[in-house]
Design an enzyme around this catalytic site. Structure first.
Site, PDB file in Angstrom:
ATOM      1  N   GLN A  36      47.255  31.775  47.581  1.00  0.00           N
ATOM      2  CA  GLN A  36      48.095  32.625  48.428  1.00  0.00           C
ATOM      3  C   GLN A  36      47.997  32.311  49.919  1.00  0.00           C
ATOM      4  O   GLN A  36      48.930  32.588  50.657  1.00  0.00           O
ATOM      5  CB  GLN A  36      47.729  34.098  48.210  1.00  0.00           C
ATOM      6  CG  GLN A  36      48.105  34.650  46.844  1.00  0.00           C
ATOM      7  CD  GLN A  36      47.699  36.110  46.707  1.00  0.00           C
ATOM      8  OE1 GLN A  36      46.508  36.427  46.689  1.00  0.00           O
ATOM      9  NE2 GLN A  36      48.665  37.002  46.620  1.00  0.00           N
ATOM     10  N   ASP A  58      32.082  35.271  48.380  1.00  0.00           N
ATOM     11  CA  ASP A  58      31.946  34.909  46.961  1.00  0.00           C
ATOM     12  C   ASP A  58      33.021  33.923  46.512  1.00  0.00           C
ATOM     13  O   ASP A  58      34.168  33.993  46.950  1.00  0.00           O
ATOM     14  CB  ASP A  58      32.032  36.186  46.116  1.00  0.00           C
ATOM     15  CG  ASP A  58      31.889  35.901  44.633  1.00  0.00           C
ATOM     16  OD1 ASP A  58      30.766  35.605  44.194  1.00  0.00           O
ATOM     17  OD2 ASP A  58      32.910  35.954  43.915  1.00  0.00           O
ATOM     18  N   TYR A  63      37.963  28.867  40.598  1.00  0.00           N
ATOM     19  CA  TYR A  63      39.010  29.444  41.450  1.00  0.00           C
ATOM     20  C   TYR A  63      39.880  28.332  42.029  1.00  0.00           C
ATOM     21  O   TYR A  63      39.393  27.441  42.741  1.00  0.00           O
ATOM     22  CB  TYR A  63      38.410  30.263  42.590  1.00  0.00           C
ATOM     23  CG  TYR A  63      37.693  31.530  42.156  1.00  0.00           C
ATOM     24  CD1 TYR A  63      37.765  32.005  40.844  1.00  0.00           C
ATOM     25  CD2 TYR A  63      36.942  32.268  43.070  1.00  0.00           C
ATOM     26  CE1 TYR A  63      37.107  33.162  40.456  1.00  0.00           C
ATOM     27  CE2 TYR A  63      36.286  33.441  42.689  1.00  0.00           C
ATOM     28  CZ  TYR A  63      36.374  33.876  41.380  1.00  0.00           C
ATOM     29  OH  TYR A  63      35.722  35.031  41.007  1.00  0.00           O
ATOM     30  N   SER A 169      27.401  37.043  35.244  1.00  0.00           N
ATOM     31  CA  SER A 169      28.664  37.739  35.468  1.00  0.00           C
ATOM     32  C   SER A 169      29.305  38.051  34.124  1.00  0.00           C
ATOM     33  O   SER A 169      29.541  37.142  33.317  1.00  0.00           O
ATOM     34  CB  SER A 169      29.620  36.900  36.318  1.00  0.00           C
ATOM     35  OG  SER A 169      30.839  37.592  36.547  1.00  0.00           O
ATOM     36  N   SER A 225      36.865  43.365  41.342  1.00  0.00           N
ATOM     37  CA  SER A 225      38.041  44.154  40.974  1.00  0.00           C
ATOM     38  C   SER A 225      37.898  45.648  41.248  1.00  0.00           C
ATOM     39  O   SER A 225      38.213  46.473  40.387  1.00  0.00           O
ATOM     40  CB  SER A 225      38.400  43.944  39.492  1.00  0.00           C
ATOM     41  OG  SER A 225      39.723  44.377  39.226  1.00  0.00           O
ATOM     42  N   GLY A 304      39.197  41.529  48.412  1.00  0.00           N
ATOM     43  CA  GLY A 304      40.030  40.361  48.681  1.00  0.00           C
ATOM     44  C   GLY A 304      41.071  40.710  49.721  1.00  0.00           C
ATOM     45  O   GLY A 304      41.402  41.889  49.909  1.00  0.00           O
ATOM     46  N   GLN A 310      45.262  43.741  56.058  1.00  0.00           N
ATOM     47  CA  GLN A 310      44.758  44.194  54.761  1.00  0.00           C
ATOM     48  C   GLN A 310      43.235  44.250  54.767  1.00  0.00           C
ATOM     49  O   GLN A 310      42.628  45.203  54.271  1.00  0.00           O
ATOM     50  CB  GLN A 310      45.258  43.247  53.665  1.00  0.00           C
ATOM     51  CG  GLN A 310      44.878  43.666  52.256  1.00  0.00           C
ATOM     52  CD  GLN A 310      45.352  42.662  51.221  1.00  0.00           C
ATOM     53  OE1 GLN A 310      45.527  41.479  51.512  1.00  0.00           O
ATOM     54  NE2 GLN A 310      45.568  43.129  50.003  1.00  0.00           N
TER      55      GLN A 310
END
Length: 356
Positions: A36, A58, A63, A169, A225, A304, A310
Site C-alpha cells: 500500500q 514488526d 510480508y 505466533s 489485528s 498499522g 491514521q
C-alpha cells in the site's frame, strides 16, 4: 508478571519475563509496507511513530514476499543516517515460517525446521541489512517438525547473535508449554513471547487458553489485528469499502469476501460500539486499540497505518486506556457478546464432582 513504566505519553512494558522494554503501542508492516505504501511514506510513518513513543517495529519474511523487510530496513537505515534513532533505541522483530518467495517457495524454504530457521533468518537479515533482530518469531506451528528441533534451532540463532530473543505466533498453549519444557529440560532459552490475534471479537486464546502460561512462564504477548482486519475501525459500515483500504486490494479479495459474509455481524457490532466511543471522546478504532492495551497480559499492541493522520489517530488510544472503567468494559461486553464464558472455580468444582 511484566513490569510497566511511563515516559512522556507512552507506556512501556517489559516483554514477558525479560528486561526488554517495549512500547504499549507498536507498528507492523503487514499489508501496508510495499502493498500500500512506498519507502518515503514508510519512513515518515516509522519516524512519527518513534516520535510518539513507539520503539517496536514488526515484520515477517512472508510480508509482500520479503519486500516489506527490505522497505523497513531501508527506512530504519535512513533514520540512522538522519540521526532519528540509534540501533539501541528500537526493537526490530521478524517472523519465520511462510517463506519469502510466495508461490515460488520450495519444500524446505518454509516451515520451522532447523534448515529453514537458520537460512530464513540469514535471508531476513540480508534483506533488512541488519546484523541481528531483537526478537524472531516462529510465525506458525509446524506440524512436520518436532518442537525440540525448533527450540534448538532458535537457540542456535540466538547463539550466533542473529537475534536476542525468540517467540511464537499463533501457537497453542500446549505447543508453547512443550517448547518451554524442552528448553528447561535441556538448559536452553524458552520462547519469550507469543504473537496472537486479539481484539474485541477474538478473545478466548489470549484471555483463557494462555492464562496459565502468564503465571508459569511469564509469557509476553505482541498482539496483532486489534482492529479485526480493519472492521473495528468502523470504516466498513454499510459494507462501504474506502479507496486504498486493505479490503479494496485485489490481493486481499478473500479478506473482503470473509468480512462481508461470515464476519458481517462484526460490522454491525462495530456500529453499536460507536456511541460508547463518542461518550469517551474518541473514535471506535481508538476504543478498540485501547481495549486491547488495557489487558494487563498484553505487552504491546501492533498497529498499522498507511497515512500519518491514521497513525496519529491510532496512537491517541493510549490516552483512552484510563477511561476504560469496569462499567465501560461491561457495556462493551454486552454489545459484542464475545466474552469467553469461563469460571475457573466452577470448572474445578465440576471436575471434583466428575462432571468434566
Amino acid at each position: 508478571m511484566q513490569q510497566t513504566i511511563s515516559s512522556g505519553s507512552m507506556t512501556y512494558n517489559t516483554l514477558g519475563k525479560s528486561g526488554l522494554l517495549v512500547s504499549k503501542l507498536s507498528l507492523g508492516a503487514w499489508v501496508s509496507f510495499d502493498d500500500q505504501i512506498g519507502l518515503d511514506t514508510a519512513y515518515a510513518i516509522m519516524k512519527r511513530a518513534y516520535e510518539l513513543g513507539c520503539n517496536l517495529f514488526d515484520n515477517a519474511e512472508s510480508y509482500a514476499s520479503g519486500k516489506a523487510e527490505v522497505m523497513m530496513g531501508q527506512a530504519f537505515h535512513r533514520g540512522l543516517k538522519d540521526g532519528v534513532w540509534t540501533r539501541e533505541d528500537v526493537v526490530l522483530t521478524t517472523k519465520l515460517f511462510g517463506g519469502a518467495r510466495g508461490d515460488q517457495n520450495t519444500l524446505n524454504s518454509k516451515g520451522c525446521s532447523r534448515k529453514h530457521i537458520v537460512e530464513g533468518i540469514e535471508a531476513s537479515l540480508k534483506r533488512m541489512d541488519l546484523e541481528y533482530v531483537d526478537v524472531v518469531f516462529c510465525h506458525r506451528p509446524d506440524p512436520l517438525t518436532p518442537i525440540e528441533e525448533t527450540v534448538r534451532a532458535m537457540n542456535h540463532v540466538i547463539d550466533r547473535g542473529y537475534a536476542y530473543y525468540w517467540g511464537t505466533s499463533e501457537w497453542s498453549a500446549q505447543e508453547i508449554t512443550e517448547a518451554c519444557r524442552v528448553a528447561d529440560r535441556n538448559g536452553l532459552i524458552r520462547p519469550l513471547c507469543e504473537q496472537p490475534q486479539y481484539n474485541i471479537f477474538h478473545r478466548h486464546r489470549v484471555e483463557i487458553e494462555y492464562e496459565p502460561l502468564y503465571r508459569e512462564f511469564g509469557l509476553g504477548t505482541t498482539i496483532w489485528s486489534p482492529l479485526a482486519w480493519g472492521i473495528l475501525s468502523g470504516k466498513y459500515s454499510g459494507k462501504n469499502i474506502p479507496e486504498g483500504s486493505r479490503l479494496s486490494l485485489e490481493k486481499y479479495k478473500w479478506l473482503k469476501d470473509t468480512a462481508f459474509s461470515e464476519r458481517e455481524w462484526q460490522i454491525e457490532k462495530t456500529d453499536q460500539l460507536k456511541p460508547i466511543a463518542q461518550e469517551l471522546g474518541c473514535s471506535v478504532a481508538q476504543l478498540a486499540i485501547a481495549w486491547c492495551a488495557a489487558n494487563p497480559n498484553v505487552s504491546t499492541v501492533i498497529t498499522g497505518a498507511t497515512r500519518l493522520e491514521q497513525l496519529e489517530e491510532n496512537f491517541k488510544a493510549v490516552s483512552i486506556v484510563p477511561k476504560l472503567t469496569p462499567e465501560v468494559m461491561s457495556r462493551i461486553d454486552k454489545i459484542a457478546q464475545t466474552k469467553p464464558d469461563y469460571d475457573p472455580e466452577k470448572k474445578m468444582a465440576c471436575r471434583v464432582r466428575g462432571i468434566a
